[in-house]
Design an enzyme around this catalytic site. Sequence first.
Site, PDB file in Angstrom:
ATOM      1  N   ALA A 139       0.825  -1.214   0.000  1.00  9.27           N
ATOM      2  CA  ALA A 139       0.000   0.000   0.000  1.00  9.27           C
ATOM      3  C   ALA A 139       0.854   1.257   0.000  1.00  9.27           C
ATOM      4  O   ALA A 139       0.622   2.188  -0.792  1.00  9.27           O
ATOM      5  CB  ALA A 139      -0.934  -0.007   1.211  1.00  9.27           C
ATOM      6  N   GLU A 140       1.868   1.316   0.859  1.00  7.77           N
ATOM      7  CA  GLU A 140       2.695   2.520   0.927  1.00  7.77           C
ATOM      8  C   GLU A 140       3.516   2.708  -0.340  1.00  7.77           C
ATOM      9  O   GLU A 140       3.704   3.836  -0.800  1.00  7.77           O
ATOM     10  CB  GLU A 140       3.608   2.511   2.148  1.00  7.77           C
ATOM     11  N   THR A 141       3.965   1.625  -0.927  1.00  7.03           N
ATOM     12  CA  THR A 141       4.723   1.719  -2.173  1.00  7.03           C
ATOM     13  C   THR A 141       3.860   2.335  -3.276  1.00  7.03           C
ATOM     14  O   THR A 141       4.268   3.287  -3.941  1.00  7.03           O
ATOM     15  CB  THR A 141       5.237   0.331  -2.606  1.00  7.03           C
TER      16      THR A 141
ATOM     17  N   SER B  77       2.780   5.993  -2.464  1.00  7.21           N
ATOM     18  CA  SER B  77       3.926   6.901  -2.549  1.00  7.21           C
ATOM     19  C   SER B  77       4.314   7.187  -3.989  1.00  7.21           C
ATOM     20  O   SER B  77       4.718   8.306  -4.321  1.00  7.21           O
ATOM     21  CB  SER B  77       5.127   6.314  -1.804  1.00  7.21           C
TER      22      SER B  77
END
Length: 142
Positions: free
Chosen positions: A62-64, A67
Amino acid sequence: MTTDSEAMRRMLGTGALAGGLGERMGIEVTEASAERVVGRMPVEGNVQPFGLLHGGASCVLAETLGSIGATAHASRFGKVAVGIEINATHHRSATEGHVTGVATPVHLGRTLATWDITITDDGGRKVCTSRLTCMLRELPGA
């Protein structure tokens, strides 16, 4: 992979995932723009001791993805994006195959960008929903 800018092609092609956590976890980005980012990750190798997809692995996916989208947006202003908050709700387990994440923006401002990320298994069942907020900062040395 489709991208909406030369900066995104450079970022993804020259190491945004290369050598980092995303590469170690097997994340593949298949679509990237400031409006939508899609990627997938194998379950195998990203499990907790009971053989279930690790919740932290879902957060990394999710963060990848969020971002990357926030960076695409930030590049329009000559800025970079850094994560400042993430949350995740795990709905069901995954034990094999791949999970796919789709990140879409909730808010795209000049100082903050917030993304919703939905992660599904190979059967299209929702595994996790996450929300990521990134701060948009001036490029180092700018």
